[in-house]
Design a protein around this motif. Structure first.
Motif, short mmCIF file in Angstrom:
data_model
loop_
_atom_site.label_atom_id
_atom_site.label_comp_id
_atom_site.label_asym_id
_atom_site.label_seq_id
_atom_site.Cartn_x
_atom_site.Cartn_y
_atom_site.Cartn_z
N LEU A 110 147.96 63.77 -49.44
CA LEU A 110 149.34 63.86 -49.89
C LEU A 110 149.42 63.67 -51.39
O LEU A 110 148.58 63.02 -52.00
N THR A 111 150.47 64.28 -51.98
CA THR A 111 150.74 64.05 -53.39
C THR A 111 151.46 62.71 -53.52
O THR A 111 151.88 62.13 -52.51
N LEU A 116 152.56 67.52 -48.84
CA LEU A 116 151.20 67.96 -48.60
C LEU A 116 150.55 68.42 -49.90
O LEU A 116 151.15 69.19 -50.65
N ASP A 117 149.36 67.95 -50.17
CA ASP A 117 148.65 68.37 -51.37
C ASP A 117 147.73 69.53 -50.99
O ASP A 117 146.52 69.37 -50.89
N ASP A 118 148.34 70.69 -50.78
CA ASP A 118 147.57 71.84 -50.28
C ASP A 118 146.48 72.28 -51.24
O ASP A 118 145.41 72.69 -50.82
N SER A 119 146.76 72.18 -52.55
CA SER A 119 145.75 72.64 -53.51
C SER A 119 144.49 71.79 -53.42
O SER A 119 143.38 72.32 -53.37
N THR A 120 144.67 70.47 -53.40
CA THR A 120 143.49 69.61 -53.31
C THR A 120 142.78 69.83 -51.98
O THR A 120 141.55 69.88 -51.93
N GLU A 122 142.72 72.53 -50.24
CA GLU A 122 142.00 73.80 -50.28
C GLU A 122 140.73 73.66 -51.11
O GLU A 122 139.66 74.16 -50.74
N ALA A 123 140.84 72.95 -52.24
CA ALA A 123 139.68 72.77 -53.10
C ALA A 123 138.57 72.02 -52.35
O ALA A 123 137.40 72.40 -52.40
#
Lengths: 259, 443
Positions: A110-111, A116-120, A122-123
């Motif tokens: 989570l941010t 949801l921290d989708d970028s992290t 996905e990374a």
């Protein structure tokens, strides 16, 4: 390896469904860096036993110890908290969401604003998938669109990403071709080197024999016997699976054929 | 797919099952590359066909600011409920009780603001409207949670629970006042339903419109920066610009249409004089501007979209729809999530009940009859799969607009009510069939 205390120990585990004892006074253990094969026919109780360890079912009786400490595992969340991760035969993937969503399902990053921290995610997914399956590119697509091998990698990534100490693999190669089966075998050896304990469930003897340090054979919900793979032949283990006869090289369990 | 295509390695990480081969990319692939759902385009196209068709058939009476304004207001109540219905259907459930719940909540809201609150603090108290709204949302939410608990914890099929609810709440709606209609509503409450007092005026509409455009622009820049920071593939710049421009264009067009719908001269005159200005000789055209219920529906749509796509809760809702067992094995409390989805559905019914009651300026026990079917139809036409796991809020809201357009259009060209129902029914069936065909082709 027998000197250290077992990573996981299941003692006298029993569970019944509607009067039928699916698992009956089963004891198995697993040491760090060890691969234990759980063998038996369909319906022998292997999957039920590991579902107790992974928190999907709660045992009627018996005890589970992790690093020698008795623990209570009442839900998949409990199991994961003890570092026990499972790769199910069905893979248990949500087909309609992408790889990252599946890998982090139930443990989303989570941010600071609780979104949801989708970028992290996905990374991180790209990192872990890069290790498992370097050709994997389809990060944005629902896992439904992936091939059997790719789906398998997602399920494995989910299990190993969170630093599992115990890995349960239920028929990990049942849906795979030869090349992918070899990949999974390599992965198992790699994880073993890292000191992860692995329960390998299979009804295919050959699959297991090469990889496992020990095998425990189940029949009708009970343990026929446990043996080091060096002490028994494949034929003897086959005999254990089919007739329940425990050979000399194995330690007989409560399910062994008497006389 | 968002990466550079790698035709040289057909066996991407395995046997390449499901890989589409090496042939040239189709339009759908291109659309997917820019992460734009092609089904949305289909919906907008269908809407365009319906609008142009009715405009032709009615001799230009459909595409007028007045009709479009009313169309948006009329679809607000269904749109709000459709947002919740998407989540319900995504979890592989259904809610047949929303129409009856709307009727029951409406009656209670009517009772509160016309009988209970006036006894307490007199008529036309400034807090009456907000108390009514909060009470409606709370009551709807509690009813929803109750039904959700039966479905999630007692494992009664949602079809049965909400079919029971359909009868129970309709009966309860009658019981509140023994069938009497309650009217009129509080004057501060009525704007929730639209009408002249529910239009916010032209300057406020522009202010909101530009604010939304600014948000769209900033949002797409931020999203792009973020993807670049993580080194992910970016969609082409033109696509980002085009999508943002399309969104802003739609907003500006909506504001222009709403502002072009002029108030009746008498009211415009009263309004002008109330502001202390002089009513000019030749009259003055004052536009309605955006309507409160439409803004409310938009706000709900944005909020639920945020919840569905940006929050953990939404992720769980979709995961449950995709594979309930997998969600459970991953440690998701699936029962709690399902119960909360029904709670949310109920709360949204509460909002819709206020919109409907305010619009009618009366609470009747038959309010919301058959709404469940329109709400479900809107969600399904909007691309929500009844098999679960798939659906978007924006699609459902467009679906609601499609349904309402059909209905208003037929009223406008004088189609009899029974025939209207036949057409709506057929359209629903055909839309779902086409969607199924499309999905199959896409694999």
């Amino acid at each position: 390896m027998d000197i250290t205390s077992p990573l996981v120990e299941m003692r006298d585990i029993s569970i019944a469904f509607g009067g039928i004892k699916a698992v009956d006074a089963v004891s198995v253990d697993l040491h760090p860096g060890e691969v234990v094969g759980l063998l038996g026919h369909n319906g022998a109780g292997k999957s039920t036993l590991i579902k107790i360890l992974s928190g999907a079912y709660r045992a009627d009786s018996g005890e589970i110890r992790v690093n020698g400490e008795p623990v209570s595992i009442g839900s998949p969340r409990d199991a994961k908290r003890h570092g026990i991760e499972t790769i199910y035969q069905t893979l248990a993937l949500a087909d309609n969401v992408d790889a990252a969503a599946n890998i982090f399902l139930g443990r989303e990053l989570l941010t600071p604003w609780r979104t949801l921290d989708d970028s992290t995610m996905e990374a991180e997914t790209r990192k872990v998938m890069g290790r498992l399956n370097p050709h994997f590119r389809r990060f944005k697509e629902p896992v439904k669109a992936l091939s059997g091998g790719q789906r398998q990698s997602v399920a494995i990534a989910r299990a190993i990403y969170f630093n599992a100490r115990v890995l349960i693999m239920d028929e990990p190669t049942a849906a795979l071709g030869p090349a992918e089966t070899r990949q999974v075998a390599e992965l198992i050896l790699e994880l073993k080197r890292q000191g992860i304990g692995i329960f390998l469930i299979s009804h295919d003897l050959h699959d297991v024999f090469d990889l496992a340090d020990r095998v425990s054979v189940m029949k009708n919900g009970r343990v026929v016997g446990t043996a080091r793979t060096g002490d028994v032949t494949q034929d003897e283990v086959l005999g254990m699976i089919i007739s329940g006869k425990c050979p000399a090289g194995a330690v007989p369990g409560p399910g062994a054929l008497r006389g | 797919m968002t990466e550079a295509p790698a035709p040289a390695t057909p066996a991407q990480g395995g046997e390449g099952l499901g890989d589409k081969g090496l042939s040239g990319k189709s339009l759908a692939d291109h659309l997917r590359e820019i992460e734009f759902d092609p089904r949305m385009i289909g919906m907008v196209a269908a809407l365009a066909v319906i609008w142009l068709g009715f405009d032709g058939l009615s001799g230009g009476a459909f595409l007028t600011p007045r009709n479009l304004w009313n169309l948006l207001v009329q679809s607000a109540s269904i749109s709000v409920m459709a947002c919740g219905m998407v989540l319900v259907i995504v979890t592989r459930n259904i809610d047949l009780s929303v129409g009856s719940m709307l009727g029951f909540v409406s009656m209670v809201v009517g009772l509160i603001q016309v009988r209970l609150l006036p006894e307490l603090w007199g008529f036309e108290h400034p807090a009456t409207w907000i108390v009514s709204l909060v009470a409606a949302v709370a009551l709807g939410g509690v009813i929803g949670l109750l039904q959700g608990a039966l479905i999630a914890w007692l494992a009664i099929p949602s079809f049965i629970v909400t079919l029971g609810g359909l009868l129970v709440w309709r009966g309860a709606a009658w019981w509140v006042t023994q069938g009497q209609t309650i009217a009129p509503m509080d004057s501060r409450f009525r704007p929730l339903g639209g009408g002249i007092e529910g239009a916010i005026g032209t300057s406020a509409s522009w202010a909101i419109g530009w604010a939304i455009c600014a948000t769209i622009a900033v949002g797409s820049v931020v999203a792009r920066r973020r993807r670049r920071r993580f080194g992910f593939s970016l969609r082409p710049l033109w696509a980002d610009v085009a999508i943002a421009a399309l969104g802003c264009g739609a907003v500006v067009a909506t504001v222009m249409v709403a502002n072009a719908y002029a108030l009746p001269a008498g009211i415009a005159r009263r309004l002008t004089e109330a502001r202390g200005q002089v009513w000019p000789e030749g009259g003055l055209v004052i536009g309605h501007g955006l309507a409160v219920p439409v803004l409310l529906a938009l706000a709900v749509g944005v909020a639920i979209t945020f919840l569905a796509t940006r929050l953990r809760f939404g992720r769980y809702v979709f995961a449950i729809g995709g594979n309930p067992e997998a969600a459970q094995l991953s440690g998701v409390n699936t029962r709690k999530v399902v119960m909360l989805v029904y709670g949310l559905m109920g709360a949204l019914v509460g909002i819709s009940a206020c919109i409907a009651t305010a619009r009618l300026n009366a609470a009747t026990n038959s309010a919301g009859a058959l709404d469940e079917l329109y709400v479900i139809a809107a969600a399904v036409i909007g691309g929500t799969s009844l098999a679960g796991g798939v659906g978007t809020i924006a699609g459902a809201m467009l679906g609601a607009l499609v349904m309402q357009s059909l209905q208003s259009g037929m009223v406008l060209i004088g189609v009899d009510t029974p025939l209207q129902n036949i057409v709506v029914g057929l359209v629903l069936v055909i839309a779902v069939w086409l969607d199924g065909l499309y999905r199959k082709r896409l694999g």
